[in-house]
Design an enzyme around this catalytic site. Structure first.
Site, mmCIF file in Angstrom:
data_model
loop_
_atom_site.group_PDB
_atom_site.id
_atom_site.type_symbol
_atom_site.label_atom_id
_atom_site.label_comp_id
_atom_site.label_asym_id
_atom_site.label_seq_id
_atom_site.Cartn_x
_atom_site.Cartn_y
_atom_site.Cartn_z
ATOM 1 N N PHE A 20 0.864 -1.176 0.000
ATOM 2 C CA PHE A 20 0.000 0.000 0.000
ATOM 3 C C PHE A 20 0.899 1.224 0.000
ATOM 4 C CE2 PHE A 20 -4.676 -0.253 1.471
ATOM 5 C CZ PHE A 20 -4.965 -1.137 0.458
ATOM 6 N N GLN A 46 -9.065 13.810 3.907
ATOM 7 C CA GLN A 46 -8.287 13.129 2.876
ATOM 8 C C GLN A 46 -9.086 12.933 1.585
ATOM 9 O OE1 GLN A 46 -7.152 8.693 2.993
ATOM 10 N NE2 GLN A 46 -5.212 9.723 3.321
ATOM 11 N N HIS A 99 -9.077 10.730 -1.865
ATOM 12 C CA HIS A 99 -8.496 9.497 -2.406
ATOM 13 C C HIS A 99 -8.188 9.701 -3.881
ATOM 14 C CE1 HIS A 99 -7.912 5.325 -3.518
ATOM 15 N NE2 HIS A 99 -7.915 5.000 -2.250
ATOM 16 N N LEU A 141 -15.219 4.264 -4.907
ATOM 17 C CA LEU A 141 -13.786 4.093 -4.783
ATOM 18 C C LEU A 141 -13.308 2.801 -5.430
ATOM 19 C CD1 LEU A 141 -11.153 4.963 -3.175
ATOM 20 C CD2 LEU A 141 -11.902 3.292 -1.506
ATOM 21 N N GLU A 146 -6.729 1.274 -3.359
ATOM 22 C CA GLU A 146 -5.316 1.570 -3.521
ATOM 23 C C GLU A 146 -4.532 0.318 -3.901
ATOM 24 O OE1 GLU A 146 -3.962 4.392 -0.831
ATOM 25 O OE2 GLU A 146 -1.929 3.634 -0.670
ATOM 26 N N ARG A 154 -1.431 9.311 -0.046
ATOM 27 C CA ARG A 154 -2.620 9.720 -0.781
ATOM 28 C C ARG A 154 -2.706 11.216 -1.015
ATOM 29 N NH1 ARG A 154 -7.078 5.700 1.952
ATOM 30 N NH2 ARG A 154 -6.272 3.866 0.907
ATOM 31 N N HIS A 176 -12.506 11.291 0.780
ATOM 32 C CA HIS A 176 -12.472 9.875 1.150
ATOM 33 C C HIS A 176 -12.487 9.616 2.647
ATOM 34 C CE1 HIS A 176 -11.776 5.666 0.863
ATOM 35 N NE2 HIS A 176 -10.579 5.709 1.394
ATOM 36 N N ARG A 232 -3.699 10.016 6.605
ATOM 37 C CA ARG A 232 -3.558 8.635 7.044
ATOM 38 C C ARG A 232 -3.128 7.779 5.874
ATOM 39 N NH1 ARG A 232 -6.932 4.651 5.051
ATOM 40 N NH2 ARG A 232 -8.861 5.511 4.232
#
Lengths: 260, 613
Positions: B141, B255, B257, B267, B270, B301, B369, B405
């Protein structure tokens, strides 16, 4: 200009029982990539704020929006209007308790089902924080997940002939769930335990083999296979003591020599 | 009015709420979970990718340990997180994942032998070790030094949520679904539960509890383009804010995405990029390595989202009737990989976009997101301001994410924080006696009743008009790139919308009234985001100010705390130290290439990873 869509939507609110159930008509211009999620929200926001329906993830993952779309149970959020004719009829899923218009109480139904079939890992082992996890074959993990992908939308139950006739039928979703635990080595339930749960007309022997469940499942779960595997398993269990063990063992599983 | 009593009341029954509920129920306490939807429909179920935990079983995760996980988390947060909490998280994560395996999660496992993996779109060979066969595997990730994300195909959230909910059934935890928490019952010092509205029939229901948990997830729905489910309206944060005494932390940290799909904003994980997917522009040119030579598509991100926006601003986006976007390319991963490891992605593309990702490019753009901010708690999950109130998961600002995050860290947080906060709730219950005030309950219920009456009598705009207006302001003025002028305009407009909420009308009792009851609170949350962003004159993580591009550790190494005084039109902002001590002193993240105004640390501020303070 898109097509002019005609929606006929079932309307009834159990809180106002004096108003008879009816079909109400709404018209909407179609846009590119329009789904029933987009269409129903447009109707509620612009035409009729009293219309009740359920959506949550709107991405086909949470299972909130099962309904009968032109006669066929399906998820509204991943039904694109371009795949439907101009005339779209929407009804709530049958079998489940109606909460209003297109909303039904799948939540309580599935909780009761989960409790009844004891939808959890039965193990005597306690969790040990300092010890590495028990090993598992990756192919088996994938196989378990394959059956664990059920989103409890209720489409299979709404499409089930037996469920329409007898309220206490547990449905393909429950049998699939037990099949998931049956192949999970962490669950130590025996065939006899599964027999106790589904070995009667409310369980696997209530299934008439119409298999609409398999047809309508939006996640394409292999429900037909699981119904067959579980039926064979409990049938063999029912003749324990009559047919010798080596023959029973030979008959177990789906015939692929793995523990299915 | 129906009134229920329990030891623990969980508002929200997603992963965090259920994990706390399970911990309390295992200890023998009575628990009631409230949920707007049946628990298995919670938005946790939509998380595809995985949970980060330094198990180090996979060859690409070899040598991983909690300290490396901790370092990645702090860098990801742009030094905005509480390092004590981040350490607690990193240390507990491996145990929490193993515990879920014990409970029944079908984690993907290590398959020994040679495998073809992808990095930056290029295949390479790696040999998984025989001795690790069957242990929990991990995938890549963004923003991590090791491959550390535990996963179940691409339905990790679903699989873990179903397993936890199975455990809830086993323990007999009471669940009240279609229940919308409207207001906390409290006396200014102690929380005693909440008043909720039964969405089946509109009745108000009272819940008294010794410990109340807010675990209602994020508030993405204050933005128009969000990956969040329709229920992610910040209901829990609103109840906390309206007490006037419980602060919300870092609400400006929102955040985006990189890969929300166009036009539905759903979505795609990732994991697509982790497994080797690339981002292409209008010329089908892979542009990310030009901006981020080392990490490419797998920078954190906030960085990838900003680079994408930057690239589109250069005129290199793809024009479409739904606005500009870029392409995500996973074609080279092949049919088998896409239809097994990225199966949900495949389904989403086929069903919602009419795109076949085996042969076609996926239209994507940065989309709201995740809410790093939320109900501010201490490291035990206890909310500031009210005794007996706890919070966990995305609803909380516990604060391990700071200003950004990492992918896989929030899903892991639900289980890890749920476990830790659950233990602390149990401690709290063992320690104290509680008395419930029926007067406080009546006052709370009367307030909700008053709101409903006002909406029934209202002659102003409907809730959808006002909600849409708020969402448009947030998209236009409080988005990925921010500046003082836009933010001020945003704040002004939101204040106007909040004033218009006073005459809002709701003529129907169903979905319209539920939404109408939410909208004023959502506008207040939006104001906390916009006003907090206006006041924070620096750029940190997801908060990017064009007029203040530097990360300012001299003046802004602090956490914003927003409270709302009764009758106010703006939140009151206070600030606190970002972390009690530093294990990793502020430095360069190694990606994003932002300028830093350094601050000064005292000698005693720095401790080692192993050192307990």
């Amino acid at each position: 200009m898109g097509r002019n869509l005609k929606f006929e939507i079932f309307r009834y609110n159990p809180l106002t029982p004096d108003i008879q159930p009816c079909m109400r008509t709404y018209r909407l211009e179609e846009h590119p990539s329009m789904t029933l999620f987009i269409a129903l929200n447009m109707i509620r926001e612009r035409q009729d704020a009293s219309l009740q329906f359920d959506f949550c993830c709107r991405a086909g993952i949470c299972g909130s929006c099962g309904m009968v779309i032109n006669g066929r149970p399906g998820l509204a959020c991943h039904t694109q209007t371009c795949d439907l004719p101009n005339h779209i009829a929407l009804h709530p899923l049958p079998v489940f308790k109606l909460l209003g218009d297109l909303c039904v109480d799948t939540g309580v139904w599935f909780r009761n089902m989960g409790t009844k079939i004891e939808s959890w890992i039965h193990t005597a082992k306690a969790f040990e924080p300092s010890v590495p996890e028990e090993r598992m074959d990756n192919a088996l993990a994938n196989h378990i997940f394959e059956l664990d992908r059920c989103i409890e939308c209720g489409c299979c139950v709404g499409a089930c002939g037996t469920a329409r006739m007898r309220e206490d039928f547990i449905g393909a979703t429950a049998i699939n769930r037990l099949a998931r635990f049956h192949i999970d080595p962490r669950d130590n339930r025996s065939p006899a335990d599964f027999y106790d749960i589904i070995g009667d007309d409310t369980g696997i022997f209530g299934c008439m083999g119409l298999l609409a469940c398999d047809n309508v499942c939006p996640k394409n779960l292999p429900l037909q296979d699981q119904l067959g595997i579980m039926r064979r398993m409990v049938t063999i269990e029912s003749v324990r003591g009559i047919i010798p063990a080596f023959i029973r063992n030979k008959l177990q599983g789906c015939g692929c020599k793995q523990k299915c | 009015m129906r009134v229920y009593h329990s030891d623990v009341l969980c508002m929200g029954a997603g992963l965090a709420g259920e994990r706390v509920a399970v911990e309390a129920a295992q200890a023998g306490f009575s628990v009631i979970c409230l949920s707007i939807v049946p628990p298995r429909r919670s938005h946790s179920s939509a998380a595809q990718g995985g949970m980060q935990a330094a198990l180090g079983n996979s060859i690409m995760g070899e040598g991983d340990c909690p300290e490396i996980h901790f370092n990645d988390t702090v860098k990801g947060s742009d030094w905005g997180c509480d390092q004590e909490v981040a350490r607690l998280f990193a240390n507990t994560a491996p145990i929490a994942m193993r515990e879920m395996a014990w409970m029944g999660v079908p984690w993907n496992r290590v398959v020994p032998g040679e495998h073809t993996y992808f990095k930056g779109g290029k295949p390479f060979q790696a040999m998984e070790k025989k001795e690790n066969e069957g242990l929990i595997h991990s995938r890549a990730f963004g923003g991590t030094a090791k491959w550390r994300t535990c996963y179940t195909s691409d339905g990790t959230g679903h699989a873990v949520l179903f397993t936890l909910d199975n455990r809830m059934l086993q323990l007999g935890v009471e669940v009240h679904d279609r229940m919308q928490a409207e207001i906390l019952i409290h006396n200014g010092e102690r929380c005693m539960g909440c008043v909720a509205r039964d969405l089946r029939n509109g009745e108000l229901v009272g819940y008294f509890a010794k410990a109340t948990l807010i675990a209602t997830g994020g508030f993405g729905r204050i933005y128009r383009a969000t990956t969040n489910a329709v229920i992610c309206d910040g209901g829990g944060q609103i109840t906390a804010l309206e007490t006037g005494v419980v602060p919300l932390g870092n609400m400006e940290a929102v955040q985006f995405h990189p890969t929300g799909t166009v036009p539905t904003d759903i979505l795609v994980t990732e994991g697509c990029r982790g497994d080797g997917g690339t981002l292409l522009d209008v010329n089908q040119y892979r542009f990310m390595p030009d901006y981020e030579p080392e990490k490419g598509e797998l920078a954190s991100r906030d960085v990838v989202s900003r680079r994408m926006t930057e690239h589109m601003r250069k005129g290199l986006g793809v024009k479409s009737p739904y606005g500009e976007h870029l392409w995500l390319d996973i074609r080279h991963l092949g049919e088998k990989h896409i239809t097994t490891n990225l199966r949900e992605v495949y389904d989403i593309c086929m069903h919602f976009l009419g795109v076949n990702p085996i042969h076609q490019l996926i239209p994507v753009r940065p989309t709201q997101h995740y809410s790093m901010g939320g109900v501010r708690t201490d490291k035990d999950g206890a909310a500031y301001g009210l005794r007996g109130l706890f919070s966990a998961g995305e609803a909380a600002c516990w604060d391990m994410h700071g200003f950004n995050r990492l992918g896989g860290n929030s899903l892991a947080e639900t289980i890890v924080a749920g476990r830790i906060v659950g233990e602390k709730v149990v401690e709290f219950l063992k320690g104290g006696v509680s008395d419930f005030s029926s007067q406080a309950l009546d006052d709370a219920a009367a307030q909700v009743q008053g709101r409903i009456g006002a909406l029934r009598r209202g002659r102003g705009e409907d809730c959808y008009t006002l909600r849409n207006a708020m969402q448009d302001v947030m998209m236009e003025h409080v988005g990925i790139f921010r500046n003082g002028k836009d933010l001020q305009t945003g704040v002004d407009k939101l204040q106007d919308i909040l004033a218009r909420c006073k005459t809002m009308r709701a003529s129907h009792g169903g979905g319209e009234l539920s939404m109408a009851l939410r909208v004023p609170g959502m506008v207040k949350l939006a104001l906390c985001v916009a006003y907090g962003a206006l006041q924070r004159v620096e750029s940190r993580g997801a908060h990017a100010r064009e007029d203040y591009p530097e990360r300012n550790d001299k003046d802004w190494l602090v956490r914003t705390l927003a409270t709302w005084k009764e009758g106010a039109t703006l939140p009151t902002l206070n600030y606190e130290k970002v972390t009690p001590f530093f294990i990793l002193p502020p430095g360069d993240r190694g990606y994003g290439s932002g300028k830093i105004i350094p601050g000064k640390l005292e000698d005693g501020d720095i401790v080692s990873f192993a050192q307990q303070v």
